[in-house]
Enzyme design. Structure first.
Site, PDB file in Angstrom:
ATOM      1  N   GLN A 101       0.865  -1.182   0.000  1.00 37.45           N
ATOM      2  CA  GLN A 101       0.000   0.000   0.000  1.00 37.45           C
ATOM      3  C   GLN A 101       0.900   1.230   0.000  1.00 37.45           C
ATOM      4  O   GLN A 101       1.910   1.242   0.693  1.00 37.45           O
ATOM      5  CB  GLN A 101      -0.861   0.009   1.264  1.00 37.45           C
ATOM      6  CG  GLN A 101      -1.973   1.021   1.240  1.00 37.45           C
ATOM      7  CD  GLN A 101      -3.333   0.366   1.073  1.00 37.45           C
ATOM      8  OE1 GLN A 101      -3.819  -0.267   1.985  1.00 37.45           O
ATOM      9  NE2 GLN A 101      -3.931   0.495  -0.098  1.00 37.45           N
TER      10      GLN A 101
ATOM     11  N   THR B 181       0.736  -1.798   7.212  1.00 40.97           N
ATOM     12  CA  THR B 181       0.727  -3.241   7.454  1.00 40.97           C
ATOM     13  C   THR B 181      -0.317  -3.878   6.543  1.00 40.97           C
ATOM     14  O   THR B 181      -1.046  -4.773   6.932  1.00 40.97           O
ATOM     15  CB  THR B 181       0.508  -3.545   8.945  1.00 40.97           C
ATOM     16  OG1 THR B 181       1.446  -2.759   9.690  1.00 40.97           O
ATOM     17  CG2 THR B 181       0.784  -5.004   9.292  1.00 40.97           C
ATOM     18  N   HIS B 182      -0.407  -3.367   5.340  1.00 42.91           N
ATOM     19  CA  HIS B 182      -1.259  -3.975   4.321  1.00 42.91           C
ATOM     20  C   HIS B 182      -0.366  -4.675   3.301  1.00 42.91           C
ATOM     21  O   HIS B 182      -0.338  -4.329   2.137  1.00 42.91           O
ATOM     22  CB  HIS B 182      -2.149  -2.913   3.667  1.00 42.91           C
ATOM     23  CG  HIS B 182      -3.046  -2.212   4.654  1.00 42.91           C
ATOM     24  ND1 HIS B 182      -3.665  -1.021   4.385  1.00 42.91           N
ATOM     25  CD2 HIS B 182      -3.415  -2.541   5.912  1.00 42.91           C
ATOM     26  CE1 HIS B 182      -4.382  -0.644   5.438  1.00 42.91           C
ATOM     27  NE2 HIS B 182      -4.238  -1.554   6.383  1.00 42.91           N
ATOM     28  N   ASN B 183       0.388  -5.664   3.797  1.00 44.21           N
ATOM     29  CA  ASN B 183       1.220  -6.485   2.915  1.00 44.21           C
ATOM     30  C   ASN B 183       0.302  -7.522   2.301  1.00 44.21           C
ATOM     31  O   ASN B 183      -0.331  -8.292   3.021  1.00 44.21           O
ATOM     32  CB  ASN B 183       2.305  -7.222   3.705  1.00 44.21           C
ATOM     33  CG  ASN B 183       3.076  -6.317   4.651  1.00 44.21           C
ATOM     34  OD1 ASN B 183       2.630  -6.051   5.754  1.00 44.21           O
ATOM     35  ND2 ASN B 183       4.219  -5.850   4.209  1.00 44.21           N
TER      36      ASN B 183
END
Lengths: 243, 589
Positions: free
Chosen positions: B346, B514-516
């Site tokens: 992101q 933390t949008h892996n």
């Protein structure tokens, strides 16, 4: 949305609420056992991690990073026990880098954008950084850091920050850089200044009172829709101290 | 010889959102289910007031996050750089322990658009040849809006989603997002209260002709009892949300929404400090026989199971597949293999604004508080003329007013009396305009196993190869210009901005997102996806891999709603078809 009397009203509210703990403590009333334990005086404190010469450096450095009232409004790092906070952090999981990945090989010539790669815990960084900075001060000024006047201490800190102190030339073998040491020191100083007093700094929530942060109150259902209005209550700490 | 536990029908690796959902669904189907969680147990009691209200412990020291010591990720920006381990957390903060990241997320629960799910088809139709980068490998999800819609609706009820409906069965509703896909039911609960920044953003966005609406929230605005009988209390805007456990039973999490119901079922059990190192396969490699884990005493244990659900964080799901030999590892040079392919992320950026005479009281907020508009998501504007595909949600959110994270103008002194003066002057007078942008997938953004570094159990670490590409740089520049126009309307006393523009590279040193996502993408073609459209491994049919790993590229918003919906979608197929006739749910034509 203008509020001409913002500052004076805020000052009035702050002063009113600062009176509360004085009354409470005088009457022997405390919310929890922990709250009753007054934070130590910095001058009485025996550091658990830092040796006395390291401690003298830490006090002298923190005093420049966030100076006290003598230089302008607001409490300073020494007024708020920041060095005690840092000393206690050294024995926390953080100080020991307990949660970090510390297996080798340690590659020290990669891009700084790939992050921390030293084989050092924060404890190591402080011990090495302080010793190297002292060596620099001896070489440059023939004195220890804490013996320098305030303006010269600021110059040393600026040199560390700008990475103009060559740690390698002073004997550092693992490429620890002056700016890395400085940024840890500055970061921890700010943490100790602004964190809950339960961690040893921010004595009597002095920094929160300065900012207007209500601490651990953590309940604002009645306040969230009151826009552009000063929040009137002083802070509360995790142990129930009121400020 | 490893110790062996009695066989179970299904073993779930990881007890966060997807593991908890699968736990409910598979126990409801009558299976004996065991969940293995590598972190510690965590219940609502761990979040009792005032414990979470500790910025140092949770906001700074990341006590609820994964410990790099257990499994760091090594990172490089291109295929030729030497990857180095992320020794302490920085750019992303995966969760740890029961509840996973679901225990400490912000709580923005937003759907993708129907276009986002079919981005490749959209691109083929809306972009001429040569407009997009030729190393881009975007794909359709392989599942449509209509197929997922009932699962969004159900998961949103589980979470007590709060917000304003924009499109109810095709009818545009006032105050909501006119660009959202048609919802079959309105939001379960009304929107959260507005804060000062929300009100200002809303006004400025409308003045510029945009369509702002309240951030869809899983911090509930009213008391709510969900379909599992779990009760959430109305959010009290405590100001400790993102990175913190909820002290008020108000943020939807596995703890508040699912686990206490699940734990009552006699056919469910879970073990904590059970670190699964690999899935074991039958000699023919076509089915899994169970998983091997390291227990709390450091002992290796084999857990036999008829079915394995990899329900850990996206990155770890991919690592487990690679370490277990499930699916062919992706090779970016030969362009073969699928596991590790299509890793995406992101992109963020924003303008910090400071108003000397406005009090924002930033500590009085829910994690999801704020407004956004969706006018710049794919299909709603013509991005082809600017040479990029994708979009951004444009928002002003107010996640916290915790003091260590106080933003200060870039020109403010970093220390000394000047620092103290800046803190006093600016605390509480700041608001942010943000864009949260999509990231496409590319040939060289990928995951594989690191050749050098290992975890404490001797298993190779995951290696991430990732950098920002021209498409995302262009997107950032376009969105920056739009946010600047909003800032111009609001006229702050001081502003500064930060965006990932041309020439900037991915840095691991400060927080990004933390949008892996991606790495084990879902799809309908086994040569470009690791799992089929039911989240089933193409190669090992009794392994299912729900999670953000399934995204073939990322869309312009938060992933949790889609992850939840996909998990229910997968569970439905398992219950209705797979359990009756275990085998591949899609033919490998």
């Amino acid at each position: 949305m203008s509020q001409p009397d913002n500052t004076s009203r805020r000052a009035f509210l702050r002063n009113t609420f600062t009176l509360i703990p004085t009354v409470g403590l005088a009457g022997g009333v405390s919310l929890t056992a922990k709250a009753a334990e007054a934070p130590p005086n910095l001058s009485d404190y025996q550091p658990a991690f830092f040796k006395s010469d390291e401690w003298a450096f830490l006090l002298a450095a923190c005093d420049r990073l966030i100076p006290g009232e003598s230089e302008g409004k607001g409490p300073g790092a020494l007024d708020t026990n920041v060095p005690i906070f840092i000393d206690r952090q050294m024995d926390s999981p953080y100080g020991h880098a307990e949660r970090w990945y510390m297996q080798g090989p340690f590659v020290l010539d990669g891009s700084p954008d790939l992050g921390f790669q030293y084989p050092y815990t924060p404890r190591d960084v402080y011990q090495k950084g302080i010793a190297l900075t002292q060596a620099y001060c001896q070489k440059q000024y023939g004195k220890r850091f804490e013996q320098l006047d305030a303006a010269t201490r600021d110059q040393v800190l600026q040199a560390l920050e700008a990475n103009q102190v060559d740690f390698a030339a002073l004997g550092e073998t693992q490429k620890l850089e002056a700016s890395e040491f400085f940024s840890s020191l500055l970061e921890n100083t700010k943490e100790g200044y602004l964190a809950d007093p339960i961690h040893g700094g921010n004595k009597h929530m002095a920094s929160w009172k300065m900012l207007g942060f209500p601490g651990a109150r953590a309940s604002y259902r009645d306040w969230v829709d009151q826009h552009n209005v000063d929040y009137p209550l002083g802070p509360v700490s995790l142990t129930g101290e009121r400020g | 010889m490893a110790k062996q536990q009695p066989r179970v029908d299904a073993v779930i690796v990881g007890l966060g959102w997807t593991g908890s959902i699968m736990g409910m669904e598979l126990t409801e189907a009558g299976l004996n289910v065991l969940a293995l969680e590598r972190g510690a147990d965590r219940t609502n009691e761990d979040f009792a007031y005032p414990k979470p209200a500790d910025e140092l412990e949770y906001g700074i020291r990341h006590t609820m996050m994964q410990k790099p010591k257990q499994a760091a990720v090594t990172i490089r920006r291109d295929l030729n750089e030497r990857a180095l381990p992320q020794r302490k957390l920085g750019a992303f903060l995966p969760g740890d322990g029961v509840g996973g990241a679901g225990a400490h997320w912000t709580g923005v629960l937003i759907r993708p658009t129907p276009t986002d799910l079919q981005l490749k088809s959209f691109a083929d139709q809306a972009f001429g040849k040569g407009v997009l980068q030729d190393d881009m490998q975007i794909q359709d999800f392989g599942v449509t809006w209509d197929e997922l819609e009932p699962h969004f609706t159900f998961f949103e009820k589980v979470c007590g989603q709060s917000g304003t409906t924009g499109n109810l069965n095709g009818e545009i509703q006032p105050g909501g997002d006119p660009f959202e896909g048609p919802r079959s039911e309105p939001y379960p609960l009304p929107a959260l209260q507005d804060t000062q920044n929300t009100e200002m953003f809303d006004k400025a966005a409308k003045q510029l002709g945009y369509h702002p609406f309240p951030n869809p929230s899983a911090n509930v605005s009213r008391a709510w009892t969900n379909p599992y009988g779990m009760q959430l209390g109305p959010c009290n805007y405590c100001g400790f949300c993102s990175r913190y456990g909820c002290l008020n039973y108000s943020k939807a999490s596995p703890q508040t929404c699912i686990l206490n119901a699940l734990k009552q079922r006699s056919n469910f059990a879970y073990r904590t400090n059970a670190n699964v190192t690999r899935v074991e396969l039958a000699p023919d490699g076509k089915t899994a026989t169970g998983v091997t884990y390291i227990d709390e005493h450091g002992e290796e244990v084999f857990q036999p199971a008829d079915m394995v659900v990899l329900a850990s964080y996206a990155l770890n799901n991919v690592r487990l597949m690679l370490n277990s030999g499930i699916g062919a590892p992706y090779d970016p040079v030969a362009r073969t293999g699928v596991v590790g392919r299509n890793y995406a992320y992101q992109i963020g950026g924003g303008i910090h604004m400071y108003f000397d005479d406005i009090e924002f009281n930033p500590f009085a907020t829910a994690g999801a508080t704020g407004r956004m508009f969706n006018d710049f998501s794919p299909g709603n504007f013509d991005s082809a003329q600017y040479g990029f595909i994708g979009g951004a949600k444009m928002h002003s959110s107010q996640a916290s007013g915790t003091p260590i994270k106080t933003p200060l103008p870039k020109t403010a002194p970093k220390w000394g009396q000047g620092y103290k003066d800046a803190l006093r002057k600016h605390y509480g007078h700041h608001m942010k305009l943000s864009m949260t942008g999509s990231v496409m997938s590319y040939r060289s953004n990928m995951l594989d196993l690191d050749p050098t570094w290992k975890d404490p159990y001797g298993m190779p670490l995951l290696r991430m190869t990732f950098d920002w590409k021209q498409n995302e740089h262009r997107l950032s520049a376009f969105m920056r210009d739009r946010l600047r126009e909003i800032a111009d309307v609001l006229k702050p006393d001081y502003r500064d901005e930060s965006f990932n523009l041309e020439g900037s590279h991915f840095k691991v040193t400060s927080y990004v997102s933390t949008h892996n996502v991606g790495g084990a993408a879902m799809g309908t073609d086994p040569s470009t996806s690791a799992i089929n459209r039911y989240l089933q491994s193409w190669d090992v049919h009794n392994v299912f891999v729900p999670g953000g790993n399934a995204f073939p590229q990322n869309f312009q918003a938060n992933p949790t709603d889609l992850i939840g919906a996909l998990t229910y979608w997968s569970a439905k197929k398992i219950r209705e078809e797979y359990l009756k006739n275990p085998g591949p749910l899609m033919a490998q034509s």
